[in-house]
Design a protein around this motif. Structure first.
Motif, short mmCIF file in Angstrom:
data_model
loop_
_atom_site.label_atom_id
_atom_site.label_comp_id
_atom_site.label_asym_id
_atom_site.label_seq_id
_atom_site.Cartn_x
_atom_site.Cartn_y
_atom_site.Cartn_z
N SER A 1 -5.88 6.83 -10.25
CA SER A 1 -6.64 6.13 -11.19
C SER A 1 -5.69 5.28 -9.67
CB SER A 1 -5.80 5.42 -12.26
OG SER A 1 -6.46 3.46 -11.54
N VAL A 2 -4.46 4.70 -9.20
CA VAL A 2 -4.06 4.42 -8.58
C VAL A 2 -3.53 5.04 -7.16
CG1 VAL A 2 -1.10 3.52 -7.39
CG2 VAL A 2 -2.18 3.60 -9.87
N ALA A 3 -3.94 6.05 -6.54
CA ALA A 3 -4.51 6.96 -5.03
C ALA A 3 -5.93 6.08 -5.14
CB ALA A 3 -4.74 8.53 -5.76
N ALA B 1 -7.19 3.51 -6.43
CA ALA B 1 -6.91 1.98 -5.60
C ALA B 1 -7.06 1.94 -4.10
CB ALA B 1 -6.18 1.19 -6.48
N VAL B 2 -6.13 2.76 -4.29
CA VAL B 2 -4.91 2.75 -2.38
C VAL B 2 -6.08 3.12 -1.36
CG1 VAL B 2 -3.33 4.21 -1.21
CG2 VAL B 2 -2.40 3.01 -3.47
N THR C 1 0.81 -1.63 -0.17
CA THR C 1 0.07 -0.19 0.22
C THR C 1 0.77 1.10 0.12
OG1 THR C 1 -1.99 -0.60 1.30
CG2 THR C 1 -1.74 1.18 1.58
N VAL D 1 -3.22 8.72 -14.19
CA VAL D 1 -2.45 6.90 -13.69
C VAL D 1 -2.73 7.59 -12.12
CG1 VAL D 1 -1.15 5.04 -13.71
CG2 VAL D 1 -1.66 6.35 -15.85
N GLY D 2 -1.64 8.26 -11.86
CA GLY D 2 -2.15 8.94 -10.38
C GLY D 2 -3.13 9.07 -9.77
N SER E 1 -8.34 -0.07 -0.79
CA SER E 1 -8.16 -0.81 -0.67
C SER E 1 -7.46 -0.65 1.02
CB SER E 1 -6.27 -1.36 -1.73
OG SER E 1 -5.78 -2.11 -0.39
N PHE F 1 4.20 5.56 -5.65
CA PHE F 1 4.05 5.11 -7.35
C PHE F 1 2.88 6.28 -7.73
CE2 PHE F 1 2.22 3.70 -11.06
CZ PHE F 1 3.42 4.07 -12.03
N ALA F 2 1.78 6.44 -6.75
CA ALA F 2 0.57 6.91 -6.73
C ALA F 2 1.54 9.23 -6.61
CB ALA F 2 -0.68 7.28 -6.45
N ALA G 1 2.55 1.61 -3.72
CA ALA G 1 1.34 2.00 -4.68
C ALA G 1 0.97 3.33 -4.35
CB ALA G 1 -0.20 1.23 -4.54
#
Length: 85
Positions: free
Chosen positions: A50-52, A54-55, A8, A47-48, A58, A14-15, A11
């Motif tokens: 989307s990943v944020a 998802a984090v 987590t 992308v950032g 989660s 990365f975001a 991720a």
């Protein structure tokens, strides 16, 4: 295998990196760059985000799954059970 908290955190990093790169690309376009900067900036920001998302999902989902819930037991009676392992 890395633990869930390590994944987590990776991720989330990365975001943040993708969002920073996207903003910098858009700033480069604003400073007189080519259209390529807009395309890369929008893609990196997407992308950032989307990943944020998802984090966040989660982390929120992981907290919700830990609470015990009232579920039907094998004999039909309701009982409290924790989240499956």
């Amino acid at each position: 295998m890395p633990s869930r908290s390590v994944l987590t955190a990776a991720a989330a990093a990365f975001a943040a990196l993708a969002l920073t790169a996207g903003v910098l690309q858009l700033l480069a376009f604003g400073a007189g760059g080519s259209a390529r900067h807009v395309i890369l900036g929008v893609f990196a920001c997407a992308v950032g985000l989307s990943v944020a998302g998802a984090v966040i999902a989660s982390v929120r989902g992981h907290r919700r799954r830990r609470r015990p819930v009232l579920q039907p037991g094998r004999d039909g009676c309701q009982e409290f059970r924790g989240a499956p392992a």
